[in-house]
Design a protein around this motif. Structure first.
Motif, short mmCIF file in Angstrom:
data_model
loop_
_atom_site.label_atom_id
_atom_site.label_comp_id
_atom_site.label_asym_id
_atom_site.label_seq_id
_atom_site.Cartn_x
_atom_site.Cartn_y
_atom_site.Cartn_z
N ALA A 97 0.82 -1.21 0.00
CA ALA A 97 0.00 0.00 0.00
C ALA A 97 0.86 1.26 0.00
O ALA A 97 0.45 2.30 -0.53
N PHE A 98 2.03 1.18 0.57
CA PHE A 98 2.93 2.33 0.62
C PHE A 98 3.38 2.74 -0.77
O PHE A 98 3.50 3.93 -1.08
N TYR A 99 3.59 1.74 -1.63
CA TYR A 99 4.13 2.01 -2.96
C TYR A 99 3.11 1.91 -4.10
O TYR A 99 3.50 1.97 -5.27
N SER A 100 1.83 1.74 -3.77
CA SER A 100 0.84 1.64 -4.84
C SER A 100 -0.51 2.16 -4.39
O SER A 100 -0.75 2.39 -3.21
N LYS A 101 -1.42 2.33 -5.35
CA LYS A 101 -2.78 2.75 -5.06
C LYS A 101 -3.66 2.37 -6.25
O LYS A 101 -3.18 1.88 -7.27
N ASP A 102 -4.95 2.60 -6.10
CA ASP A 102 -5.92 2.41 -7.18
C ASP A 102 -5.82 0.99 -7.76
O ASP A 102 -5.71 0.03 -7.03
N ASN A 103 -5.90 0.87 -9.09
CA ASN A 103 -5.94 -0.44 -9.72
C ASN A 103 -4.73 -1.31 -9.39
O ASN A 103 -4.86 -2.52 -9.20
N ALA A 104 -3.56 -0.70 -9.34
CA ALA A 104 -2.35 -1.48 -9.06
C ALA A 104 -2.42 -2.10 -7.67
O ALA A 104 -2.06 -3.27 -7.47
N TYR A 105 -2.90 -1.34 -6.71
CA TYR A 105 -2.99 -1.85 -5.34
C TYR A 105 -4.05 -2.95 -5.23
O TYR A 105 -3.81 -4.02 -4.67
N ILE A 106 -5.23 -2.68 -5.76
CA ILE A 106 -6.31 -3.66 -5.68
C ILE A 106 -5.92 -4.94 -6.40
O ILE A 106 -6.16 -6.05 -5.91
N GLY A 107 -5.30 -4.81 -7.56
CA GLY A 107 -4.85 -5.98 -8.28
C GLY A 107 -3.81 -6.76 -7.51
O GLY A 107 -3.79 -8.00 -7.54
N SER A 108 -2.95 -6.05 -6.80
CA SER A 108 -1.92 -6.73 -6.02
C SER A 108 -2.52 -7.57 -4.90
O SER A 108 -2.00 -8.63 -4.56
N LEU A 109 -3.62 -7.09 -4.31
CA LEU A 109 -4.29 -7.88 -3.27
C LEU A 109 -4.73 -9.22 -3.84
O LEU A 109 -4.56 -10.27 -3.21
N GLN A 110 -5.31 -9.19 -5.03
CA GLN A 110 -5.76 -10.43 -5.66
C GLN A 110 -4.58 -11.31 -6.02
O GLN A 110 -4.62 -12.54 -5.84
N TRP A 111 -3.54 -10.68 -6.53
CA TRP A 111 -2.34 -11.39 -6.95
C TRP A 111 -1.70 -12.14 -5.79
O TRP A 111 -1.47 -13.34 -5.86
N ILE A 112 -1.41 -11.43 -4.73
CA ILE A 112 -0.77 -12.02 -3.56
C ILE A 112 -1.68 -13.05 -2.92
O ILE A 112 -1.24 -14.11 -2.47
N GLY A 113 -2.99 -12.73 -2.88
CA GLY A 113 -3.95 -13.64 -2.29
C GLY A 113 -3.98 -14.99 -2.98
O GLY A 113 -4.26 -16.02 -2.36
N GLY A 114 -3.68 -15.01 -4.27
CA GLY A 114 -3.63 -16.27 -5.00
C GLY A 114 -2.54 -17.18 -4.49
O GLY A 114 -2.71 -18.41 -4.41
N PHE A 115 -1.40 -16.60 -4.15
CA PHE A 115 -0.30 -17.39 -3.60
C PHE A 115 -0.67 -17.95 -2.22
O PHE A 115 -0.32 -19.07 -1.88
#
Length: 219
Positions: free
Chosen positions: A113-131
């Motif tokens: 969250a410190f280094y991202s926001k908006d679509n990039a941040y939300i997408g990262s949640l999904q991405w990491i959650g997959g692992f």
């Protein structure tokens, strides 16, 4: 090459323009309540580490530690232009924060969250959650090269770069087994990111698109 066995959320990741769309796999939880996700709307930095440290620019940045055996290489790291270098540095830290979050199995990592926001941040949640769902982490070496920055009149920055994932793999957390896959054309990915500087002086990644197997990135 870093891939995951699940494919159910590929469309969701594309819609979110998630960073690393095909580098390490997608998936995971589908977070819709942005008010409960740090940085989803504003990208406001939170305490991303128990011991954040002030960098040379005076910004208290999170201390990021990559998973064991995981290496990220950036070329170039610097260009000699302070403004360009600031973009390159913060985007590199974003990529490192994602890998750290995967290693810690923490989809809502404050460092991300410190280094991202908006679509990039939300997408990262999904991405990491997959692992987290698969019980896997990342290992090996991924090389990011041909990193080029262009600034827009609206104050944002565009960053294009290639990723060589031929020596980057996934690893099962419980068994420690590394999923070694042979390198091929799809091991190379072209990324186009958009970043914007927040009121703390951090260049946050706000959006990202990718093209796996791009001719522009082939060795």
């Amino acid at each position: 090459m870093r891939t995951r066995p699940t494919t159910a959320v590929a469309a969701a990741l594309t819609t979110a323009a998630v960073l690393l769309l095909s580098a390490c796999g997608g998936g995971g939880s589908d977070s819709t309540d942005n008010d409960k996700i740090a940085g989803a709307d504003t990208g406001a930095p939170t305490s991303a580490s128990p011991t954040p440290s002030a960098s040379a620019d005076g910004i208290d940045r999170p201390k990021i530690t990559l998973p064991e055996g995981d290496t990220l290489v950036f070329s170039p790291e610097t260009t000699g232009d302070p403004k360009t270098d600031a973009v390159l540095k913060d985007n590199a830290e974003y990529l490192r924060a994602i890998d750290e979050a995967i290693g810690k199995q923490d989809p809502k990592s404050p460092a991300v969250a410190f280094y991202s926001k908006d679509n990039a941040y939300i997408g990262s949640l999904q991405w990491i959650g997959g692992f987290v769902k698969d019980g896997t982490t990342v290992t090996g070496t991924v090389r990011y090269f041909n990193r080029k920055v262009e600034f827009s009149k609206d104050g944002s920055a565009g960053l294009s770069y290639c990723a060589d994932e031929s020596k980057g793999y996934t690893k099962d957390i419980k068994t420690k087994k590394v999923n070694v896959t042979p390198a091929n054309k799809d091991s190379y990915v072209l990324y186009n990111d958009r970043l914007r500087k927040n009121d703390k002086g951090v260049w946050q990644t706000t959006n990202s698109s990718s093209e796996r197997g791009s001719e522009a990135c082939q060795p």
